[in-house]
Write an enzyme that holds these catalytic residues in place. Sequence first.
Site, PDB file in Angstrom:
ATOM      1  N   TYR A 183       0.838  -1.183   0.142  1.00  0.00           N
ATOM      2  CA  TYR A 183       0.003   0.128   0.059  1.00  0.00           C
ATOM      3  C   TYR A 183       0.939   1.283  -0.110  1.00  0.00           C
ATOM      4  O   TYR A 183       0.652   2.115  -0.833  1.00  0.00           O
ATOM      5  CB  TYR A 183      -0.918  -0.088   1.266  1.00  0.00           C
ATOM      6  CG  TYR A 183      -1.713   1.300   1.369  1.00  0.00           C
ATOM      7  CD1 TYR A 183      -2.889   1.456   0.653  1.00  0.00           C
ATOM      8  CD2 TYR A 183      -1.469   2.253   2.417  1.00  0.00           C
ATOM      9  CE1 TYR A 183      -3.624   2.805   0.831  1.00  0.00           C
ATOM     10  CE2 TYR A 183      -2.168   3.395   2.568  1.00  0.00           C
ATOM     11  CZ  TYR A 183      -3.297   3.493   1.797  1.00  0.00           C
ATOM     12  OH  TYR A 183      -3.978   4.684   1.985  1.00  0.00           O
TER      13      TYR A 183
ATOM     14  N   LYS B 172       1.063   4.287  -2.888  1.00  0.00           N
ATOM     15  CA  LYS B 172       0.530   5.536  -2.781  1.00  0.00           C
ATOM     16  C   LYS B 172       2.016   6.393  -3.046  1.00  0.00           C
ATOM     17  O   LYS B 172       1.666   7.655  -3.448  1.00  0.00           O
ATOM     18  CB  LYS B 172       0.302   5.620  -1.331  1.00  0.00           C
ATOM     19  CG  LYS B 172      -1.043   5.022  -1.163  1.00  0.00           C
ATOM     20  CD  LYS B 172      -2.502   5.712  -2.076  1.00  0.00           C
ATOM     21  CE  LYS B 172      -3.640   5.255  -1.760  1.00  0.00           C
ATOM     22  NZ  LYS B 172      -4.632   6.081  -2.750  1.00  0.00           N
TER      23      LYS B 172
END
Length: 306
Positions: free
Chosen positions: A199, A203
Amino acid sequence: MASFWARVPSDYLTRAQQFTKTLHHELYPAVDPSKPELSLPGKVVIITGASRGIGADGFAVSFAQAGVKGLVLVARDADKLNETVSKVHATNPAVEVLPVVADVADENAVALVYAQCEAKFGHADILINNAGIVKANGALPGDVKPADWWRNIEVNGKGTFLMMHALVNSLPTLDTPVTIINITSGAAWHSPVPMLSGYAISKLVALQEAAYFAACYKNITAFAVHPGLVRTDMTHDSMMHMDSQPPELVGGLAVWLSHPHALFLNGRVVANTWDVDELMARKEEILSGKKLTIGLFGTFGPEQFE
């Protein structure tokens, strides 16, 4: 992961990433999208991940309050997407809404999003890259399935790129001004959190995509926005005690960023909790260096060895 978050203070995330003296946890006047000076008449906005969370309750509602001409709402769940359409019309019946069921990680699906947008509205003026997932939470990167880890990159990184790439190629000319807001995360620049590697890295990709598109195209103003901790179905149970922000705060910030006064933040990171008036007051400081950007720290160049 649960034991780590249980040990930290509730304000750990906002304090660790604090850039302005004032921090906000509620919508405040400067970013209130209902203010006349923040209105966006005639604008067309594409919002991905619009079926739930900050996409539905933050961005869609806030841009409706700002009086945009049209909203193109993109998500994979048709039923949830129709619920967002109802929220928009309850907020502002005058806004034209085009719901489109699509997976942003699918290039052909993204092409259809823009084809439908063009057919109904012409080109879009604002793109909110909000679609995202959190998969493969493991104690260490090697503990997760590679396909699950990579799915973060597919949606959060590739999907964001596909939407930006298609937007550029949908414009009448490369002089047509557009605003892009990529939703990133503090995990993208904070000290590595091993259980969130997929994640966090995905990002970081979205963050840097905003910087690169801003640098490559004079007509594009792009930001990477950290929404803070907005409680959605993606929030881990262990983090529920942490300070959170409501969806309307990041929605209001997105509206504020869609105006010329925010140009000095082009290509940079903006956190939802930071006070925009204090950012404005520090404009010269931000522009004179590389504040609010990602870089490698160290002393470089041959001069250091002379």
